[in-house]
Design a protein around this motif. Structure first.
Motif, PDB file in Angstrom:
ATOM      1  N   LEU A 429      35.914  38.383  47.337  1.00 26.61           N
ATOM      2  CA  LEU A 429      35.228  37.353  46.575  1.00 26.61           C
ATOM      3  C   LEU A 429      35.463  35.944  47.095  1.00 26.61           C
ATOM      4  O   LEU A 429      34.894  34.983  46.570  1.00 26.61           O
ATOM      5  N   PHE A 430      36.305  35.798  48.108  1.00 27.12           N
ATOM      6  CA  PHE A 430      36.618  34.474  48.623  1.00 27.12           C
ATOM      7  C   PHE A 430      35.993  34.291  50.010  1.00 27.12           C
ATOM      8  O   PHE A 430      36.238  35.085  50.919  1.00 27.12           O
ATOM      9  N   ARG A 431      35.186  33.243  50.129  1.00 30.05           N
ATOM     10  CA  ARG A 431      34.475  33.015  51.373  1.00 30.05           C
ATOM     11  C   ARG A 431      35.420  32.552  52.474  1.00 30.05           C
ATOM     12  O   ARG A 431      36.306  31.739  52.244  1.00 30.05           O
ATOM     13  N   ARG A 432      35.190  33.067  53.665  1.00 30.08           N
ATOM     14  CA  ARG A 432      36.007  32.703  54.810  1.00 30.08           C
ATOM     15  C   ARG A 432      35.231  31.764  55.716  1.00 30.08           C
ATOM     16  O   ARG A 432      34.101  32.060  56.116  1.00 30.08           O
ATOM     17  N   THR A 433      35.846  30.644  56.031  1.00 30.22           N
ATOM     18  CA  THR A 433      35.266  29.725  57.008  1.00 30.22           C
ATOM     19  C   THR A 433      36.366  29.324  57.986  1.00 30.22           C
ATOM     20  O   THR A 433      37.549  29.512  57.722  1.00 30.22           O
ATOM     21  N   SER A 434      35.958  28.769  59.089  1.00 29.19           N
ATOM     22  CA  SER A 434      36.941  28.375  60.107  1.00 29.19           C
ATOM     23  C   SER A 434      37.854  27.265  59.611  1.00 29.19           C
ATOM     24  O   SER A 434      39.000  27.143  60.050  1.00 29.19           O
ATOM     25  N   SER A 435      37.351  26.441  58.671  1.00 29.89           N
ATOM     26  CA  SER A 435      38.144  25.309  58.188  1.00 29.89           C
ATOM     27  C   SER A 435      38.895  25.597  56.899  1.00 29.89           C
ATOM     28  O   SER A 435      39.752  24.816  56.488  1.00 29.89           O
ATOM     29  N   ALA A 436      38.555  26.727  56.252  1.00 28.27           N
ATOM     30  CA  ALA A 436      39.175  27.035  54.957  1.00 28.27           C
ATOM     31  C   ALA A 436      39.603  28.493  54.927  1.00 28.27           C
ATOM     32  O   ALA A 436      38.768  29.369  54.699  1.00 28.27           O
ATOM     33  N   PRO A 437      40.867  28.774  55.164  1.00 24.86           N
ATOM     34  CA  PRO A 437      41.341  30.164  55.103  1.00 24.86           C
ATOM     35  C   PRO A 437      41.216  30.721  53.698  1.00 24.86           C
ATOM     36  O   PRO A 437      41.157  29.976  52.720  1.00 24.86           O
ATOM     37  N   VAL A 438      41.162  32.055  53.603  1.00 18.59           N
ATOM     38  CA  VAL A 438      40.969  32.694  52.310  1.00 18.59           C
ATOM     39  C   VAL A 438      42.114  32.352  51.360  1.00 18.59           C
ATOM     40  O   VAL A 438      43.272  32.255  51.761  1.00 18.59           O
ATOM     41  N   ASP A 439      41.755  32.113  50.091  1.00 16.21           N
ATOM     42  CA  ASP A 439      42.757  31.878  49.055  1.00 16.21           C
ATOM     43  C   ASP A 439      43.362  33.225  48.666  1.00 16.21           C
ATOM     44  O   ASP A 439      42.676  34.082  48.120  1.00 16.21           O
ATOM     45  N   SER A 440      44.636  33.417  48.949  1.00 17.85           N
ATOM     46  CA  SER A 440      45.283  34.699  48.651  1.00 17.85           C
ATOM     47  C   SER A 440      46.080  34.648  47.357  1.00 17.85           C
ATOM     48  O   SER A 440      46.985  35.447  47.139  1.00 17.85           O
ATOM     49  N   THR A 441      45.741  33.669  46.483  1.00 12.85           N
ATOM     50  CA  THR A 441      46.398  33.574  45.171  1.00 12.85           C
ATOM     51  C   THR A 441      45.331  33.520  44.081  1.00 12.85           C
ATOM     52  O   THR A 441      45.177  32.524  43.371  1.00 12.85           O
ATOM     53  N   PRO A 442      44.554  34.601  43.919  1.00 10.40           N
ATOM     54  CA  PRO A 442      43.440  34.578  42.978  1.00 10.40           C
ATOM     55  C   PRO A 442      43.909  34.655  41.523  1.00 10.40           C
ATOM     56  O   PRO A 442      45.021  35.110  41.239  1.00 10.40           O
ATOM     57  N   PRO A 443      43.048  34.232  40.580  1.00 14.96           N
ATOM     58  CA  PRO A 443      43.377  34.381  39.160  1.00 14.96           C
ATOM     59  C   PRO A 443      43.195  35.821  38.707  1.00 14.96           C
ATOM     60  O   PRO A 443      42.621  36.654  39.425  1.00 14.96           O
ATOM     61  N   ARG A 444      43.663  36.123  37.503  1.00 14.55           N
ATOM     62  CA  ARG A 444      43.473  37.447  36.915  1.00 14.55           C
ATOM     63  C   ARG A 444      43.326  37.313  35.412  1.00 14.55           C
ATOM     64  O   ARG A 444      43.717  36.291  34.832  1.00 14.55           O
ATOM     65  N   ALA A 445      42.730  38.316  34.798  1.00 16.06           N
ATOM     66  CA  ALA A 445      42.455  38.267  33.363  1.00 16.06           C
ATOM     67  C   ALA A 445      43.111  39.443  32.648  1.00 16.06           C
ATOM     68  O   ALA A 445      43.175  40.550  33.184  1.00 16.06           O
ATOM     69  N   ILE A 446      43.596  39.167  31.441  1.00 17.18           N
ATOM     70  CA  ILE A 446      44.095  40.222  30.559  1.00 17.18           C
ATOM     71  C   ILE A 446      43.146  40.296  29.367  1.00 17.18           C
ATOM     72  O   ILE A 446      42.956  39.301  28.644  1.00 17.18           O
ATOM     73  N   VAL A 447      42.518  41.439  29.167  1.00 18.96           N
ATOM     74  CA  VAL A 447      41.537  41.647  28.105  1.00 18.96           C
ATOM     75  C   VAL A 447      42.181  42.467  27.000  1.00 18.96           C
ATOM     76  O   VAL A 447      42.713  43.558  27.253  1.00 18.96           O
ATOM     77  N   TYR A 448      42.111  41.960  25.780  1.00 14.22           N
ATOM     78  CA  TYR A 448      42.723  42.652  24.638  1.00 14.22           C
ATOM     79  C   TYR A 448      41.642  43.370  23.840  1.00 14.22           C
ATOM     80  O   TYR A 448      40.993  42.800  22.967  1.00 14.22           O
ATOM     81  N   ALA A 449      41.426  44.638  24.182  1.00 10.56           N
ATOM     82  CA  ALA A 449      40.405  45.455  23.520  1.00 10.56           C
ATOM     83  C   ALA A 449      41.068  46.318  22.451  1.00 10.56           C
ATOM     84  O   ALA A 449      40.978  47.549  22.459  1.00 10.56           O
ATOM     85  N   VAL A 450      41.761  45.656  21.522  1.00  8.29           N
ATOM     86  CA  VAL A 450      42.496  46.345  20.459  1.00  8.29           C
ATOM     87  C   VAL A 450      42.042  45.834  19.089  1.00  8.29           C
ATOM     88  O   VAL A 450      41.505  44.729  18.966  1.00  8.29           O
ATOM     89  N   LYS A 451      42.264  46.630  18.076  1.00  5.43           N
ATOM     90  CA  LYS A 451      41.999  46.182  16.712  1.00  5.43           C
ATOM     91  C   LYS A 451      42.915  44.999  16.396  1.00  5.43           C
ATOM     92  O   LYS A 451      44.098  45.016  16.782  1.00  5.43           O
ATOM     93  N   PRO A 452      42.416  43.968  15.734  1.00  5.89           N
ATOM     94  CA  PRO A 452      43.298  42.856  15.352  1.00  5.89           C
ATOM     95  C   PRO A 452      44.472  43.375  14.527  1.00  5.89           C
ATOM     96  O   PRO A 452      44.287  44.068  13.520  1.00  5.89           O
ATOM     97  N   TYR A 453      45.687  43.079  14.991  1.00  4.98           N
ATOM     98  CA  TYR A 453      46.873  43.658  14.355  1.00  4.98           C
ATOM     99  C   TYR A 453      46.940  43.344  12.866  1.00  4.98           C
ATOM    100  O   TYR A 453      47.286  44.207  12.050  1.00  4.98           O
ATOM    101  N   GLU A 454      46.579  42.120  12.491  1.00  5.52           N
ATOM    102  CA  GLU A 454      46.751  41.675  11.108  1.00  5.52           C
ATOM    103  C   GLU A 454      45.902  42.468  10.122  1.00  5.52           C
ATOM    104  O   GLU A 454      46.281  42.616   8.960  1.00  5.52           O
ATOM    105  N   TRP A 455      44.756  42.999  10.554  1.00  5.67           N
ATOM    106  CA  TRP A 455      43.927  43.802   9.630  1.00  5.67           C
ATOM    107  C   TRP A 455      43.456  45.107  10.274  1.00  5.67           C
ATOM    108  O   TRP A 455      42.389  45.614   9.994  1.00  5.67           O
ATOM    109  N   ARG A 456      44.339  45.649  11.125  1.00  7.15           N
ATOM    110  CA  ARG A 456      43.999  46.878  11.840  1.00  7.15           C
ATOM    111  C   ARG A 456      43.700  48.044  10.911  1.00  7.15           C
ATOM    112  O   ARG A 456      42.873  48.906  11.213  1.00  7.15           O
ATOM    113  N   ASN A 457      44.381  48.093   9.743  1.00 12.33           N
ATOM    114  CA  ASN A 457      44.168  49.212   8.816  1.00 12.33           C
ATOM    115  C   ASN A 457      42.859  49.098   8.052  1.00 12.33           C
ATOM    116  O   ASN A 457      42.445  50.041   7.374  1.00 12.33           O
TER     117      ASN A 457
END
Length: 488
Positions: A429-457
């Motif tokens: 997903l990171f474009r490579r050019t002669s003047s800009a080396p690839v960014d090897s520190t990409p972001p990441r996401a944590i997705v919470y696909a759970v019932k809301p704890y406070e009213w899970r029941n």
């Protein structure tokens, strides 16, 4: 119990299980790699190539060593018919921790002889072109002798020996590329030598027995040698010979190995290569290489291969996902996360990009605790994109069930973003050019696909027959569907 000592005995066991196909007369240019991908996509048997075009009839290639769960179970000494889910749970819940604890008691045993010494070639007499080295993918920059390999290095500070799987391009008759992504143990060892102005001693095993190769692909603690780990699994030390030039251990039962040195500041152009993400994203770069000082190989040698490919076409995708999932599970439990019911890093993400953890929620913030523990675990930190946390009523090994939970139990705002993660040199997903080396520190996401704890029941009930009802109906009526009915 592991009941093989080398690749050949493993082949005997696979043949007895009906998990070995022999192909004669294939071409090293693209054809062998294509067959490996097709068998991988179908979770097929191991494939042994013989009578390869242009090479001695008894010089062989073995691919798809663990394209299905039966072959992985064989390799780890587990019951052959254990399911993927059962294998992961067995490994995660005590077995991995036990092997790690015992590894200190099984240092490799130095021996004076072994099959790897059947042929020894030194210096200018070395010609690695005698081996049938495939060009695995159609856009590869050349043949790659190391894909299912084990590259052995030693930490110059601690003395701990590491065995890692890193791709190795065959440059010429005695030079082999050593492409290692930053942060991996082999890279760290090599950079320590280079920082001192010293050359790095290296052993490359290109015909490696399946157990050591499996461990070489795994993120094991830097304090534990994969050779010790293999001994702990077997219950006996791994026999090794001492390299004549480097002094590094070389598995005595290996098929093909070289030893030599990588020199600081000395590189060759390396790539392109079809990467584990399913792209040719890495480009051509200058990389260190190893000039072979000694070549060792058995009579009728077997080169082991595992060419990366897109998703489930990867001939090692399922096995790597299974093994890494168990390690992440083990590590997050050690980190104090309770109620873990399953972990899956599926082949569609190359066992890296996508991580799924199922938990039984026990307290507010439990899902956040689990998600960040996975994201920062030793085996889960590298090159991830998404970590998805689901409830224990969701099957983490069924992507349909997981995405149902994402669609019905999460909103776009139910996501944490981590900046500057540990990434790969080949991020597509990171474009490579002669003047800009690839960014090897990409972001990441944590997705919470759970019932809301406070009213899970109070969350809306699920309109699915209970597991007990599904099992009863399956047992009663499965034969009526001519084997096309499955239970999830």
């Amino acid at each position: 119990m592991v009941n093989f000592r080398d690749t050949r005995e493993w082949l005997d066991r696979a043949r007895e299980m009906g998990e070995l196909t022999v192909i004669k007369g294939a071409d090293t240019k693209y054809e062998i790699g294509t067959i490996a991908q097709l068998s991988g996509r179908n979770q097929g048997p191991a494939v042994l190539f013989q009578e390869i075009k242009g090479y001695p009839a008894d010089f062989r290639i073995l691919t798809n060593l663990m394209a299905n769960i039966k072959c992985l179970n064989l390799t780890l000494g587990l019951p052959i018919d254990r399911s993927l889910r059962d294998t992961i749970e067995t490994l995660a819940n005590g077995m991995i921790a036990g092997w790690e604890d015992k590894s200190k008691d099984y240092p490799p045993r130095v021996v004076d002889s072994g099959p790897i010494l059947e042929n020894v070639v030194e210096g200018q007499d070395i010609d690695l072109n005698i081996f049938p080295v495939p060009t695995w993918h159609e856009l590869d920059g050349g043949p790659y002798i190391g894909t299912a390999d084990s590259v052995i290095t030693r930490d110059p500070d601690t003395g701990v020996v590491n065995a890692g799987t890193y791709r190795s391009q065959l440059h010429d008759r005695n030079s082999v590329g050593m492409m290692v992504t930053h942060g991996h143990h082999g890279y760290i060892h090599r950079q320590k030598y280079f920082a001192r102005g010293e050359r790095c001693p290296v052993v490359m095993v290109f015909g490696v027995e399946p157990l050591l190769w499996t461990l070489s692909t795994t993120s094991i603690s830097p304090d534990i040698s994969e050779l010790n780990y293999a001994g702990a699994i077997r219950g006996e030390p791994v026999p090794v010979i001492k390299g004549r030039v480097t002094g590094l251990p070389i598995p005595a039962n290996a098929e093909i190995a070289i030893e030599g040195f990588a020199e600081p500041g000395v590189t060759k152009k390396e790539g392109r290569f079809g990467e584990w993400q399913g792209y040719y994203a890495g480009g051509v770069t200058e990389q260190p290489f190893v000039k072979a000082s000694t070549l060792y190989y058995r009579n009728a040698p077997i080169l082991t291969g595992a060419p990366p490919a897109k998703g489930a076409y990867n001939p090692y995708g399922l096995a790597r996902s299974t093994w890494r999932s168990a390690h992440v599970w083990n590590e997050i439990v050690k980190a104090g996360v309770p109620g873990v019911k399953g972990v899956w890093l599926p082949p569609c993400g190359g066992s890296w990009y996508l991580q799924i953890v199922s938990i039984e929620q026990r307290y507010g913030g439990h899902a956040t605790h689990a998600g960040h523990a996975v994201a920062h675990s030793r085996s889960g930190a590298f090159s991830a994109r998404y970590t998805i946390v689901v409830d224990d009523d969701v099957n983490p090994y069924d992507l349909e069930d997981v995405m149902w939970a994402v669609c019905t139990r999460s909103l776009p705002t139910d996501t944490d973003i981590i900046k500057k993660g540990w990434g790969s040199h080949s991020e597509p997903l990171f474009r490579r050019t002669s003047s800009a080396p690839v960014d090897s520190t990409p972001p990441r996401a944590i997705v919470y696909a759970v019932k809301p704890y406070e009213w899970r029941n109070e969350f809306a009930p699920v309109n699915l027959a209970s597991e007990e009802m599904r099992r009863q109906a399956f047992a009663k009526w499965k034969d009526a569907f001519n084997g096309r009915l499955q239970i999830f």
